[in-house]
Write a protein that holds these residues in place. Structure first.
Motif, short mmCIF file in Angstrom:
data_model
loop_
_atom_site.label_atom_id
_atom_site.label_comp_id
_atom_site.label_asym_id
_atom_site.label_seq_id
_atom_site.Cartn_x
_atom_site.Cartn_y
_atom_site.Cartn_z
N THR A 1 37.82 39.40 32.15
CA THR A 1 38.47 40.67 32.48
C THR A 1 38.33 40.77 34.19
O THR A 1 38.35 39.78 34.63
CB THR A 1 37.41 41.63 31.84
OG1 THR A 1 36.26 41.71 32.77
CG2 THR A 1 37.34 41.95 30.67
N ASN A 2 38.97 41.77 34.46
CA ASN A 2 39.10 42.04 35.92
C ASN A 2 37.98 42.94 36.42
O ASN A 2 37.93 43.63 37.45
CB ASN A 2 40.29 42.99 36.45
CG ASN A 2 40.20 44.27 35.81
OD1 ASN A 2 39.60 44.57 34.95
ND2 ASN A 2 41.06 45.06 36.50
N ALA B 1 36.85 41.90 40.02
CA ALA B 1 37.73 42.35 41.03
C ALA B 1 37.43 43.84 41.22
O ALA B 1 37.24 44.46 42.34
CB ALA B 1 39.11 42.34 40.76
#
Length: 120
Positions: free
Chosen positions: A84-85, A88
């Motif tokens: 997943t991000n 970030a």
């Protein structure tokens, strides 16, 4: 689930069958994410789940359904390498907190320099 929790769930589900239905749908979605590793299979399973939700008519799942309609390509990318991000997003939160701590940024170069020293 231990015996007492199962008993409580049975009583709750007898009193409120709609909760049993919603719980079943949420567990079904969880199993799709936990067990599926192939993107095409995930697409099919998510489409079936989507149809199941629509057939129940539960309005409580409307946010999930609309999110899936808008972002289905991105959601399916999760099944490529199961990532997943989240990292970030976490880094973005750290940058915003750092920027807020100094009540704005005047010099972009200095801000980037400080940022790299703190988080690199």
């Amino acid at each position: 689930m231990d015996r007492e929790s199962k008993q409580r769930a049975d009583i709750l589900f007898q009193q409120y069958p709609i909760l049993k239905q919603a719980y079943g749908l949420s567990q079904q979605l969880r199993r799709i994410y936990d067990k599926t590793t192939v993107k095409e299979i995930a697409y099919t399973k998510l489409a079936r789940w989507y149809n199941d939700v629509q057939n129940t008519g539960l309005k409580q799942f409307s946010t999930v359904i609309s999110t899936m309609q808008i972002n289905y390509k991105t959601i399916l990318n999760y099944f490529d390498n199961r990532s997943t991000n989240a990292s970030a997003e976490s880094f973005n939160v750290k940058i915003k907190a750092f920027r807020a701590q100094f009540r704005g940024v005047r010099g972009i170069d200095f801000f980037l320099y400080r940022l790299t020293k703190l988080y690199a």
